[in-house]
Design a protein around this motif. Structure first.
Motif, mmCIF file in Angstrom:
data_model
loop_
_atom_site.group_PDB
_atom_site.id
_atom_site.type_symbol
_atom_site.label_atom_id
_atom_site.label_comp_id
_atom_site.label_asym_id
_atom_site.label_seq_id
_atom_site.Cartn_x
_atom_site.Cartn_y
_atom_site.Cartn_z
ATOM 1 N N ARG A 57 59.776 74.535 51.202
ATOM 2 C CA ARG A 57 59.631 74.351 52.654
ATOM 3 C C ARG A 57 58.269 73.793 53.023
ATOM 4 N NH1 ARG A 57 60.906 79.401 55.833
ATOM 5 N NH2 ARG A 57 60.516 77.980 57.548
ATOM 6 N N ARG A 60 58.552 70.266 52.712
ATOM 7 C CA ARG A 60 59.782 69.715 53.292
ATOM 8 C C ARG A 60 60.521 68.880 52.244
ATOM 9 N NH1 ARG A 60 61.902 71.079 57.717
ATOM 10 N NH2 ARG A 60 62.974 69.168 58.183
ATOM 11 N N THR A 61 60.663 69.477 51.064
ATOM 12 C CA THR A 61 61.231 68.763 49.928
ATOM 13 C C THR A 61 62.312 69.583 49.251
ATOM 14 O OG1 THR A 61 59.140 67.612 49.541
ATOM 15 C CG2 THR A 61 60.667 67.703 47.699
ATOM 16 N N ALA A 116 67.711 63.565 54.424
ATOM 17 C CA ALA A 116 66.680 62.653 54.933
ATOM 18 C C ALA A 116 66.744 62.581 56.460
ATOM 19 C CB ALA A 116 66.846 61.269 54.316
ATOM 20 N N ALA A 117 67.953 62.557 57.010
ATOM 21 C CA ALA A 117 68.112 62.515 58.465
ATOM 22 C C ALA A 117 67.565 63.793 59.113
ATOM 23 C CB ALA A 117 69.584 62.323 58.835
ATOM 24 N N MET A 118 67.554 64.879 58.361
ATOM 25 C CA MET A 118 67.030 66.149 58.859
ATOM 26 C C MET A 118 65.516 66.269 58.632
ATOM 27 S SD MET A 118 70.103 68.553 57.345
ATOM 28 C CE MET A 118 69.409 70.123 57.806
ATOM 29 N N GLY A 119 64.916 65.240 58.024
ATOM 30 C CA GLY A 119 63.470 65.245 57.795
ATOM 31 C C GLY A 119 63.039 65.798 56.450
ATOM 32 N N TRP A 120 63.960 65.926 55.504
ATOM 33 C CA TRP A 120 63.634 66.457 54.181
ATOM 34 C C TRP A 120 63.433 65.311 53.195
ATOM 35 C CZ3 TRP A 120 62.879 71.547 52.947
ATOM 36 C CH2 TRP A 120 63.255 72.485 53.910
ATOM 37 N N HIS A 121 62.489 65.499 52.279
ATOM 38 C CA HIS A 121 62.309 64.593 51.156
ATOM 39 C C HIS A 121 63.229 65.096 50.046
ATOM 40 C CE1 HIS A 121 58.653 62.927 52.956
ATOM 41 N NE2 HIS A 121 58.349 64.172 53.277
ATOM 42 N N ASP A 153 52.048 64.011 54.771
ATOM 43 C CA ASP A 153 52.542 64.695 55.967
ATOM 44 C C ASP A 153 51.388 65.258 56.793
ATOM 45 O OD1 ASP A 153 55.124 64.104 55.292
ATOM 46 O OD2 ASP A 153 55.694 66.147 54.725
#
Length: 177
Positions: A57, A60-61, A116-121, A153
């Protein structure tokens, strides 16, 4: 399973049923290495598409530790039947395996798009990259990527905070003209 004796079919079925989807040897290698270096994560998050193997978390990966066979490593979408060096398609029941691996590859791409659309790598570590000769380089590369993601980030966030601060400054009375 065309061309196989009943004994061979039973053995193949038993072997395939014994394959795990969680806590695999490659996954444990990655988990132990990251944990020993201070990276903290959650396992198989049910809230995220694809239930990533590791969720970091702070970064964000999501990290997926994929088996080369099951996820079609080095297989291009048009020639799944040909396979690759690390993804050898069985000769028996070939059509079934080609369809299965193709579906897995499509599902993996869609889940990563959603993340990716949710902001995760998303990072994928392949089983063959964890072979003893490549393991240390692969894991160091993973750590480097995680640290770069974190720095990028936070650099962006600091840049926005600084811009907001500058835009909110009121001109001094002596500057009013």
């Amino acid at each position: 399973m065309g061309g196989m004796t009943p004994e061979e079919q039973a053995r193949r079925s038993k072997n395939m049923a014994a394959i795990k989807s969680k806590n695999t040897k490659p996954e444990l290698i990655v988990r132990r290495w990251l944990w020993a270096r201070g990276f903290r994560y959650r396992l198989n998050s049910p809230r995220l598409p694809g239930h990533p193997d590791l969720v970091l978390r702070k970064y964000r990966t999501c990290v997926f530790v994929n088996g080369c066979f099951w996820h079609g490593h080095h297989v291009d979408g048009q020639s799944v039947a040909a396979g690759s060096v690390c993804c050898k398609i069985p000769h028996t029941n070939r059509e079934f395996w080609v369809k299965k691996i193709t579906r897995n590859m499509q599902r993996d791409r869609e889940e990563q798009r959603q993340l990716a659309a949710m902001g995760w790598h998303c990072i994928t570590v392949w089983e063959c990259e964890l072979a003893p000769k490549k393991r240390e380089q692969t894991l160091r590369s993973l750590a480097f990527t995680l640290n770069k993601i974190w720095l990028d980030d936070h650099r962006v966030m600091q840049g926005y905070a600084q811009q907001e601060e500058e835009s909110m400054q009121m001109p001094m009375a002596a500057e009013d003209a």
